[in-house]
Design a protein around this motif. Sequence first.
Motif, PDB file in Angstrom:
ATOM      1  N   UNK A  86      17.863  54.877 -11.474  1.00 51.32           N
ATOM      2  CA  UNK A  86      17.009  54.943 -12.664  1.00 51.32           C
ATOM      3  C   UNK A  86      16.608  56.377 -12.981  1.00 51.32           C
ATOM      4  N   UNK A  87      16.289  57.141 -11.939  1.00 58.67           N
ATOM      5  CA  UNK A  87      15.912  58.541 -12.151  1.00 58.67           C
ATOM      6  C   UNK A  87      17.071  59.346 -12.732  1.00 58.67           C
ATOM      7  N   UNK A  88      18.285  59.082 -12.241  1.00 61.99           N
ATOM      8  CA  UNK A  88      19.437  59.827 -12.736  1.00 61.99           C
ATOM      9  C   UNK A  88      19.802  59.412 -14.157  1.00 61.99           C
ATOM     10  N   UNK A  89      19.656  58.143 -14.480  1.00 65.00           N
ATOM     11  CA  UNK A  89      19.884  57.712 -15.861  1.00 65.00           C
ATOM     12  C   UNK A  89      18.860  58.348 -16.801  1.00 65.00           C
ATOM     13  N   UNK A  90      17.633  58.494 -16.335  1.00 64.71           N
ATOM     14  CA  UNK A  90      16.619  59.166 -17.151  1.00 64.71           C
ATOM     15  C   UNK A  90      16.975  60.633 -17.342  1.00 64.71           C
ATOM     16  N   UNK A  91      17.485  61.253 -16.292  1.00 63.75           N
ATOM     17  CA  UNK A  91      17.801  62.686 -16.338  1.00 63.75           C
ATOM     18  C   UNK A  91      19.050  62.962 -17.168  1.00 63.75           C
ATOM     19  N   UNK A  92      20.069  62.104 -17.026  1.00 65.30           N
ATOM     20  CA  UNK A  92      21.340  62.284 -17.734  1.00 65.30           C
ATOM     21  C   UNK A  92      21.526  61.121 -18.699  1.00 65.30           C
ATOM     22  N   UNK A  93      20.916  61.237 -19.868  1.00 66.58           N
ATOM     23  CA  UNK A  93      20.895  60.102 -20.789  1.00 66.58           C
ATOM     24  C   UNK A  93      22.273  59.751 -21.330  1.00 66.58           C
ATOM     25  N   UNK A  94      23.236  60.693 -21.295  1.00 72.38           N
ATOM     26  CA  UNK A  94      24.587  60.383 -21.733  1.00 72.38           C
ATOM     27  C   UNK A  94      25.192  59.287 -20.869  1.00 72.38           C
ATOM     28  N   UNK A  95      24.784  59.226 -19.604  1.00 75.65           N
ATOM     29  CA  UNK A  95      25.255  58.175 -18.710  1.00 75.65           C
ATOM     30  C   UNK A  95      24.542  56.856 -18.984  1.00 75.65           C
ATOM     31  N   UNK A  96      23.269  56.928 -19.308  1.00 73.11           N
ATOM     32  CA  UNK A  96      22.485  55.731 -19.582  1.00 73.11           C
ATOM     33  C   UNK A  96      23.069  54.958 -20.756  1.00 73.11           C
ATOM     34  N   UNK A  97      23.602  55.689 -21.728  1.00 73.08           N
ATOM     35  CA  UNK A  97      24.171  55.050 -22.908  1.00 73.08           C
ATOM     36  C   UNK A  97      25.512  54.377 -22.628  1.00 73.08           C
ATOM     37  N   UNK A  98      26.120  54.668 -21.482  1.00 70.77           N
ATOM     38  CA  UNK A  98      27.476  54.196 -21.199  1.00 70.77           C
ATOM     39  C   UNK A  98      27.574  53.523 -19.826  1.00 70.77           C
ATOM     40  N   UNK A  99      26.521  52.900 -19.368  1.00 71.16           N
ATOM     41  CA  UNK A  99      26.497  52.356 -18.001  1.00 71.16           C
ATOM     42  C   UNK A  99      27.686  51.459 -17.694  1.00 71.16           C
ATOM     43  N   UNK A 100      28.126  50.650 -18.666  1.00 68.76           N
ATOM     44  CA  UNK A 100      29.191  49.673 -18.419  1.00 68.76           C
ATOM     45  C   UNK A 100      30.574  50.202 -18.797  1.00 68.76           C
ATOM     46  N   UNK A 101      30.653  51.445 -19.249  1.00 68.84           N
ATOM     47  CA  UNK A 101      31.944  52.016 -19.632  1.00 68.84           C
ATOM     48  C   UNK A 101      32.718  52.464 -18.401  1.00 68.84           C
ATOM     49  N   UNK A 102      34.033  52.327 -18.461  1.00 72.07           N
ATOM     50  CA  UNK A 102      34.877  52.827 -17.386  1.00 72.07           C
ATOM     51  C   UNK A 102      34.849  54.361 -17.409  1.00 72.07           C
ATOM     52  N   UNK A 103      34.849  54.943 -16.231  1.00 69.10           N
ATOM     53  CA  UNK A 103      34.821  56.410 -16.142  1.00 69.10           C
ATOM     54  C   UNK A 103      36.044  57.035 -16.803  1.00 69.10           C
ATOM     55  N   UNK A 104      37.150  56.294 -16.833  1.00 68.13           N
ATOM     56  CA  UNK A 104      38.376  56.815 -17.455  1.00 68.13           C
ATOM     57  C   UNK A 104      38.232  57.033 -18.953  1.00 68.13           C
ATOM     58  N   UNK A 105      37.229  56.415 -19.584  1.00 65.79           N
ATOM     59  CA  UNK A 105      37.029  56.558 -21.028  1.00 65.79           C
ATOM     60  C   UNK A 105      36.161  57.760 -21.377  1.00 65.79           C
ATOM     61  N   UNK A 106      35.606  58.440 -20.382  1.00 67.52           N
ATOM     62  CA  UNK A 106      34.693  59.548 -20.635  1.00 67.52           C
ATOM     63  C   UNK A 106      35.460  60.826 -20.958  1.00 67.52           C
ATOM     64  N   UNK A 107      34.808  61.708 -21.709  1.00 70.36           N
ATOM     65  CA  UNK A 107      35.363  63.039 -21.949  1.00 70.36           C
ATOM     66  C   UNK A 107      35.279  63.867 -20.677  1.00 70.36           C
ATOM     67  N   UNK A 108      35.946  65.031 -20.679  1.00 66.51           N
ATOM     68  CA  UNK A 108      35.912  65.890 -19.501  1.00 66.51           C
ATOM     69  C   UNK A 108      34.506  66.304 -19.115  1.00 66.51           C
ATOM     70  N   UNK A 109      33.703  66.671 -20.103  1.00 67.72           N
ATOM     71  CA  UNK A 109      32.330  67.068 -19.818  1.00 67.72           C
ATOM     72  C   UNK A 109      31.496  65.913 -19.294  1.00 67.72           C
ATOM     73  N   UNK A 110      31.690  64.717 -19.864  1.00 70.10           N
ATOM     74  CA  UNK A 110      30.957  63.550 -19.397  1.00 70.10           C
ATOM     75  C   UNK A 110      31.358  63.173 -17.976  1.00 70.10           C
ATOM     76  N   UNK A 111      32.633  63.354 -17.642  1.00 70.17           N
ATOM     77  CA  UNK A 111      33.078  63.086 -16.275  1.00 70.17           C
ATOM     78  C   UNK A 111      32.386  64.017 -15.284  1.00 70.17           C
ATOM     79  N   UNK A 112      32.214  65.274 -15.682  1.00 71.55           N
ATOM     80  CA  UNK A 112      31.525  66.205 -14.786  1.00 71.55           C
ATOM     81  C   UNK A 112      30.080  65.780 -14.586  1.00 71.55           C
ATOM     82  N   UNK A 113      29.427  65.342 -15.639  1.00 75.70           N
ATOM     83  CA  UNK A 113      28.051  64.860 -15.507  1.00 75.70           C
ATOM     84  C   UNK A 113      28.009  63.690 -14.527  1.00 75.70           C
ATOM     85  N   UNK A 114      28.960  62.755 -14.663  1.00 77.30           N
ATOM     86  CA  UNK A 114      29.018  61.610 -13.755  1.00 77.30           C
ATOM     87  C   UNK A 114      29.267  62.073 -12.316  1.00 77.30           C
ATOM     88  N   UNK A 115      30.154  63.062 -12.139  1.00 74.78           N
ATOM     89  CA  UNK A 115      30.431  63.568 -10.790  1.00 74.78           C
ATOM     90  C   UNK A 115      29.178  64.171 -10.178  1.00 74.78           C
TER      91      UNK A 115
END
Length: 236
Positions: free
Chosen positions: A117-146
């Motif tokens: 929950x804390x990380x979703x609050x901190x990185x809201x781009x991830x909060x908006x895509x919780x159920x999305x496959x990581x393969x669908x993310x852009x390069x920058x979004x993948x780095x945020x997830x990493x």
Amino acid sequence: MSDRVLEVDSVDAGYGDVQVLDDLSMHLQSEEIVCLVGPNGAGKSTVLKTVFGLLTPWEGSVRFRGEEISGAEPPDLVRKGMGYVPQVDNVFGSMTIDENLRMGGVSRESGLEETMDELYDRFDILDDKRRAKASTLSGGQRQVLAFARALMTEPDVLLIDEPSAGLAPNIVQDVFQNVQTVNELGTAILMVEQNAVEGLDISDRGYVLDQGTVRFEDDADALLDNPEVGQLYLGG
């Protein structure tokens, strides 16, 4: 030097019979960002692999919070409080963002949901895509997830290898901002970065590596202002 969380002392290391690191020494203090820069083949990524137990030093010592960790296995280092974000293959593309974060926290015994929950609050781009496959993310979004996945264990030290590699220039500054965000959470960062000027610009200190050893070390601003460093290594 009680605030030193990581110390690399006179380390030789390499692959097979090929030596890459030669009598290399450096340290990382609590809550700072340190950037490793230098030409291709200088040994920057090898430093991270040696610290994280993917390589065992031939000679020398690696200490984490004062404890000798040379030869320790990566899972043991994660449990001790160290995280690692490799340059490639740093997320599970077939899993959702939520599943990636849970995998990052698999070694935790408690507090998993609270940290997510804390990380979703901190990185809201991830909060908006919780159920999305990581393969669908852009390069920058993948780095945020990493980054977020590595933070699931609440590490004291995070090793990051080339966070801006392969990203479009307009995304690079967002990635570096996220590196700073991770640091503001209280995590010390040892970062390898080919974009030397940009990497040093967000760092407290830096080391310039060449042929497997440290050629220069100083405050990041001093390295950026050093004409010799600029001419030889920063493209100045």
